[in-house]
Design a protein around this motif. Structure first.
Motif, PDB file in Angstrom:
ATOM      1  N   ASP A 139     -93.653 -65.908 -89.885  1.00  0.00           N
ATOM      2  CA  ASP A 139     -93.363 -67.328 -89.727  1.00  0.00           C
ATOM      3  C   ASP A 139     -92.667 -67.929 -90.938  1.00  0.00           C
ATOM      4  OD1 ASP A 139     -95.452 -67.327 -91.513  1.00  0.00           O
ATOM      5  OD2 ASP A 139     -96.800 -68.568 -90.304  1.00  0.00           O
ATOM      6  N   TRP A 140     -92.658 -67.244 -92.066  1.00  0.00           N
ATOM      7  CA  TRP A 140     -91.993 -67.773 -93.259  1.00  0.00           C
ATOM      8  C   TRP A 140     -90.532 -67.328 -93.358  1.00  0.00           C
ATOM      9  CZ3 TRP A 140     -90.485 -64.107 -96.984  1.00  0.00           C
ATOM     10  CH2 TRP A 140     -91.060 -62.839 -96.850  1.00  0.00           C
ATOM     11  N   VAL A 141     -90.077 -66.549 -92.385  1.00  0.00           N
ATOM     12  CA  VAL A 141     -88.671 -66.128 -92.311  1.00  0.00           C
ATOM     13  C   VAL A 141     -88.080 -66.722 -91.043  1.00  0.00           C
ATOM     14  CG1 VAL A 141     -87.059 -64.205 -92.269  1.00  0.00           C
ATOM     15  CG2 VAL A 141     -89.217 -63.988 -93.516  1.00  0.00           C
ATOM     16  N   ARG A 142     -87.021 -67.496 -91.197  1.00  0.00           N
ATOM     17  CA  ARG A 142     -86.419 -68.199 -90.071  1.00  0.00           C
ATOM     18  C   ARG A 142     -84.904 -67.970 -90.051  1.00  0.00           C
ATOM     19  NH1 ARG A 142     -89.747 -70.338 -86.402  1.00  0.00           N
ATOM     20  NH2 ARG A 142     -88.568 -72.296 -86.183  1.00  0.00           N
ATOM     21  N   GLU A 143     -84.318 -68.229 -88.906  1.00  0.00           N
ATOM     22  CA  GLU A 143     -82.866 -68.183 -88.789  1.00  0.00           C
ATOM     23  C   GLU A 143     -82.361 -69.605 -88.624  1.00  0.00           C
ATOM     24  OE1 GLU A 143     -79.635 -66.191 -85.755  1.00  0.00           O
ATOM     25  OE2 GLU A 143     -81.275 -64.922 -86.495  1.00  0.00           O
ATOM     26  N   VAL A 144     -81.365 -69.983 -89.415  1.00  0.00           N
ATOM     27  CA  VAL A 144     -80.802 -71.332 -89.391  1.00  0.00           C
ATOM     28  C   VAL A 144     -79.355 -71.246 -88.925  1.00  0.00           C
ATOM     29  CG1 VAL A 144     -80.206 -73.365 -90.739  1.00  0.00           C
ATOM     30  CG2 VAL A 144     -82.329 -72.136 -91.218  1.00  0.00           C
ATOM     31  N   ASP A 145     -79.051 -71.951 -87.851  1.00  0.00           N
ATOM     32  CA  ASP A 145     -77.700 -71.987 -87.297  1.00  0.00           C
ATOM     33  C   ASP A 145     -77.082 -73.337 -87.637  1.00  0.00           C
ATOM     34  OD1 ASP A 145     -75.378 -71.991 -85.828  1.00  0.00           O
ATOM     35  OD2 ASP A 145     -76.283 -71.178 -84.007  1.00  0.00           O
ATOM     36  N   LEU A 146     -76.027 -73.314 -88.450  1.00  0.00           N
ATOM     37  CA  LEU A 146     -75.349 -74.531 -88.876  1.00  0.00           C
ATOM     38  C   LEU A 146     -74.011 -74.717 -88.174  1.00  0.00           C
ATOM     39  CD1 LEU A 146     -76.040 -74.317 -92.722  1.00  0.00           C
ATOM     40  CD2 LEU A 146     -77.318 -75.613 -91.009  1.00  0.00           C
ATOM     41  N   GLY A 147     -73.832 -74.073 -87.039  1.00  0.00           N
ATOM     42  CA  GLY A 147     -72.584 -74.198 -86.299  1.00  0.00           C
ATOM     43  C   GLY A 147     -71.431 -73.606 -87.080  1.00  0.00           C
ATOM     44  N   PRO A 148     -70.336 -74.359 -87.231  1.00  0.00           N
ATOM     45  CA  PRO A 148     -69.172 -73.835 -87.965  1.00  0.00           C
ATOM     46  C   PRO A 148     -69.464 -73.486 -89.421  1.00  0.00           C
ATOM     47  CG  PRO A 148     -68.567 -75.775 -86.687  1.00  0.00           C
ATOM     48  CD  PRO A 148     -70.063 -75.680 -86.640  1.00  0.00           C
ATOM     49  N   GLN A 149     -70.561 -74.016 -89.969  1.00  0.00           N
ATOM     50  CA  GLN A 149     -70.897 -73.711 -91.362  1.00  0.00           C
ATOM     51  C   GLN A 149     -71.672 -72.409 -91.511  1.00  0.00           C
ATOM     52  OE1 GLN A 149     -72.746 -77.503 -92.675  1.00  0.00           O
ATOM     53  NE2 GLN A 149     -70.933 -77.733 -93.957  1.00  0.00           N
ATOM     54  N   GLY A 150     -71.934 -71.718 -90.394  1.00  0.00           N
ATOM     55  CA  GLY A 150     -72.491 -70.377 -90.479  1.00  0.00           C
ATOM     56  C   GLY A 150     -73.964 -70.277 -90.122  1.00  0.00           C
ATOM     57  N   ARG A 151     -74.421 -69.036 -90.026  1.00  0.00           N
ATOM     58  CA  ARG A 151     -75.828 -68.732 -89.760  1.00  0.00           C
ATOM     59  C   ARG A 151     -76.453 -68.121 -91.010  1.00  0.00           C
ATOM     60  NH1 ARG A 151     -77.046 -64.790 -86.524  1.00  0.00           N
ATOM     61  NH2 ARG A 151     -75.079 -63.730 -86.975  1.00  0.00           N
ATOM     62  N   TYR A 152     -77.729 -68.448 -91.237  1.00  0.00           N
ATOM     63  CA  TYR A 152     -78.409 -67.991 -92.450  1.00  0.00           C
ATOM     64  C   TYR A 152     -79.802 -67.473 -92.108  1.00  0.00           C
ATOM     65  CZ  TYR A 152     -74.815 -70.153 -95.332  1.00  0.00           C
ATOM     66  OH  TYR A 152     -73.623 -70.463 -95.932  1.00  0.00           O
ATOM     67  N   LEU A 153     -80.231 -66.493 -92.861  1.00  0.00           N
ATOM     68  CA  LEU A 153     -81.613 -66.031 -92.829  1.00  0.00           C
ATOM     69  C   LEU A 153     -82.341 -66.746 -93.947  1.00  0.00           C
ATOM     70  CD1 LEU A 153     -83.488 -63.928 -91.388  1.00  0.00           C
ATOM     71  CD2 LEU A 153     -83.074 -62.453 -93.364  1.00  0.00           C
ATOM     72  N   LEU A 154     -83.316 -67.568 -93.594  1.00  0.00           N
ATOM     73  CA  LEU A 154     -83.997 -68.426 -94.556  1.00  0.00           C
ATOM     74  C   LEU A 154     -85.437 -67.972 -94.752  1.00  0.00           C
ATOM     75  CD1 LEU A 154     -84.363 -70.996 -96.294  1.00  0.00           C
ATOM     76  CD2 LEU A 154     -84.802 -72.249 -94.165  1.00  0.00           C
ATOM     77  N   ALA A 155     -85.778 -67.673 -95.996  1.00  0.00           N
ATOM     78  CA  ALA A 155     -87.168 -67.366 -96.369  1.00  0.00           C
ATOM     79  C   ALA A 155     -87.709 -68.548 -97.155  1.00  0.00           C
ATOM     80  CB  ALA A 155     -87.239 -66.098 -97.198  1.00  0.00           C
ATOM     81  N   ARG A 156     -88.869 -69.053 -96.734  1.00  0.00           N
ATOM     82  CA  ARG A 156     -89.436 -70.245 -97.346  1.00  0.00           C
ATOM     83  C   ARG A 156     -90.891 -69.939 -97.698  1.00  0.00           C
ATOM     84  NH1 ARG A 156     -87.497 -74.729 -93.848  1.00  0.00           N
ATOM     85  NH2 ARG A 156     -88.684 -73.561 -92.314  1.00  0.00           N
ATOM     86  N   ARG A 157     -91.246 -70.083 -98.981  1.00  0.00           N
ATOM     87  CA  ARG A 157     -92.597 -69.756 -99.439  1.00  0.00           C
ATOM     88  C   ARG A 157     -93.146 -70.897-100.299  1.00  0.00           C
ATOM     89  NH1 ARG A 157     -95.338 -65.752 -97.213  1.00  0.00           N
ATOM     90  NH2 ARG A 157     -96.166 -64.919 -99.148  1.00  0.00           N
ATOM     91  N   PRO A 158     -94.439 -71.247-100.145  1.00  0.00           N
ATOM     92  CA  PRO A 158     -95.031 -72.290-100.989  1.00  0.00           C
ATOM     93  C   PRO A 158     -95.243 -71.781-102.412  1.00  0.00           C
ATOM     94  CG  PRO A 158     -96.712 -71.309 -99.591  1.00  0.00           C
ATOM     95  CD  PRO A 158     -95.402 -70.713 -99.163  1.00  0.00           C
ATOM     96  N   THR A 159     -95.193 -72.703-103.351  1.00  0.00           N
ATOM     97  CA  THR A 159     -95.512 -72.354-104.728  1.00  0.00           C
ATOM     98  C   THR A 159     -97.030 -72.276-104.880  1.00  0.00           C
ATOM     99  OG1 THR A 159     -95.550 -74.670-105.401  1.00  0.00           O
ATOM    100  CG2 THR A 159     -93.448 -73.497-105.599  1.00  0.00           C
ATOM    101  N   ARG A 160     -97.457 -71.726-106.010  1.00  0.00           N
ATOM    102  CA  ARG A 160     -98.890 -71.650-106.298  1.00  0.00           C
ATOM    103  C   ARG A 160     -99.293 -72.913-107.043  1.00  0.00           C
ATOM    104  NH1 ARG A 160     -98.188 -65.619-108.635  1.00  0.00           N
ATOM    105  NH2 ARG A 160     -96.136 -66.528-109.066  1.00  0.00           N
TER     106      ARG A 160
END
Length: 326
Positions: A139-160
């Motif tokens: 669940d902390w790895v997502r795919e972001v589709d920005l249309g003409p600005q491209g697709r990205y693999l996004l990893a999001r993690r909380p700090t300690r």
């Protein structure tokens, strides 16, 4: 700044909290005391003295009739300011540093420029986030589709939280950040976004919005860095920024391990390499992340082995030189 109640379908004027900043000539008139007025004009920034604003501009009122809850109106003082505003609007649509990449609460941004002669140019930026096809189980790895600005693999993690608070305290004690940072009690997170389309421009560093600071790797990175108002660079001698860059490195390590252990070897090979290929000046952050994970950068399985679905390490991998003659 103009505001209204978005749920009020009867009153479409900006009757909520609305304010502006006084012009230099208005500062002395904010008080009946002439001496105090002169001191205000000489010693106080107009940005510290908001005054009530009346929404009488037809262009502002148009936004209220269209249902907008807030409008910010920024006067442009001359032709150079107009040109700079147009440049920044154009930059929003650039693929070099997509503005919506780390803004998960915004799905669409409309851009419209109305010239003095009545011509209108418009466009829109979109953002759609979904489970990552490469690792849909995380669940902390997502795919972001920005249309003409491209697709990205996004990893999001909380700090300690405890380490973050300690870094803030040390930064304040060294007089490197404002003491108001000590009041921060919200959640903080860092992010790494890898392009999934063709290789694009070099990565940039974000604090939600892109800065001029380059990323330490071939990906965009985000953290709530402390930065000066110009948002040009991230000073890593500030303990807060130093800690957050370490968290970005740890996120890169976690992500490359997750991708390496997936099933689509062909697709993840360049992504794993990008995550491990840090700028030499900042590579120590990734090395430290490996050590904290009971590994080392030299021993980590990050080198794809030609002709197989296997991986090797920087310590063990080698290439045969081409045959020279008979």
């Amino acid at each position: 700044m103009y505001s209204r109640d978005p749920d009020d379908t009867v009153d479409q004027s900006f009757s909520g909290y609305s304010f502006r900043f006084p012009a230099p000539g208005e500062m002395t008139g904010l008080t009946d005391d002439d001496q105090l007025g002169r001191r205000l004009a000489a010693e106080v920034s107009p940005f510290d003295l908001p005054v009530p604003a009346c929404a009488d501009d037809p262009e502002v009122l148009r936004f209220g009739f269209e249902g907008f809850a807030s409008v910010v109106k920024l006067p442009l003082r001359d032709d150079l300011a107009v040109a700079e505003a147009r440049r920044q609007v154009d930059a929003l649509a650039s693929t070099e540093a997509p503005v919506l990449l780390f803004l998960s609460r915004i799905s669409r941004l409309e851009l419209e420029v109305r010239s003095a002669d009545g011509n209108v140019s418009s466009g829109s930026l979109t953002r759609r986030e979904s489970p990552a096809r490469l690792r849909p189980d995380l669940d902390w790895v997502r795919e972001v589709d920005l249309g003409p600005q491209g697709r990205y693999l996004l990893a999001r993690r909380p700090t300690r939280p405890q380490l973050l608070r300690d870094a803030i305290r040390r930064s304040v004690a060294g007089r490197l950040v404002d003491a108001r940072w000590l009041d921060w009690d919200g959640e903080a997170w860092v992010g790494v976004a890898l392009p999934l389309d063709e290789r694009r421009a070099p990565g940039r560093t974000y604090t939600f919005l892109p800065m001029r600071e380059p990323s330490p790797l071939a990906a965009h990175v985000h953290a709530p860095f402390f930065a000066k108002l110009a948002r040009r660079e991230v000073a890593l001698d500030v303990p807060l920024n130093d800690y957050l860059m370490g968290e970005i490195a740890a996120t890169c390590l976690q992500l490359l391990r997750a991708l390496r252990d997936g099933i689509d070897h062909q697709t993840v090979m360049p992504l794993v390499v990008d995550l491990a290929a840090w700028n030499p000046d900042l590579r120590e952050y990734l090395s430290q992340a490996c050590e904290e994970a009971a590994s080392s950068l030299e021993a980590e399985q990050i080198v794809p082995v030609a002709g197989t679905d296997g991986w090797s390490s920087l310590r063990d991998a080698y290439t045969w030189p081409p045959r020279l003659g008979n």
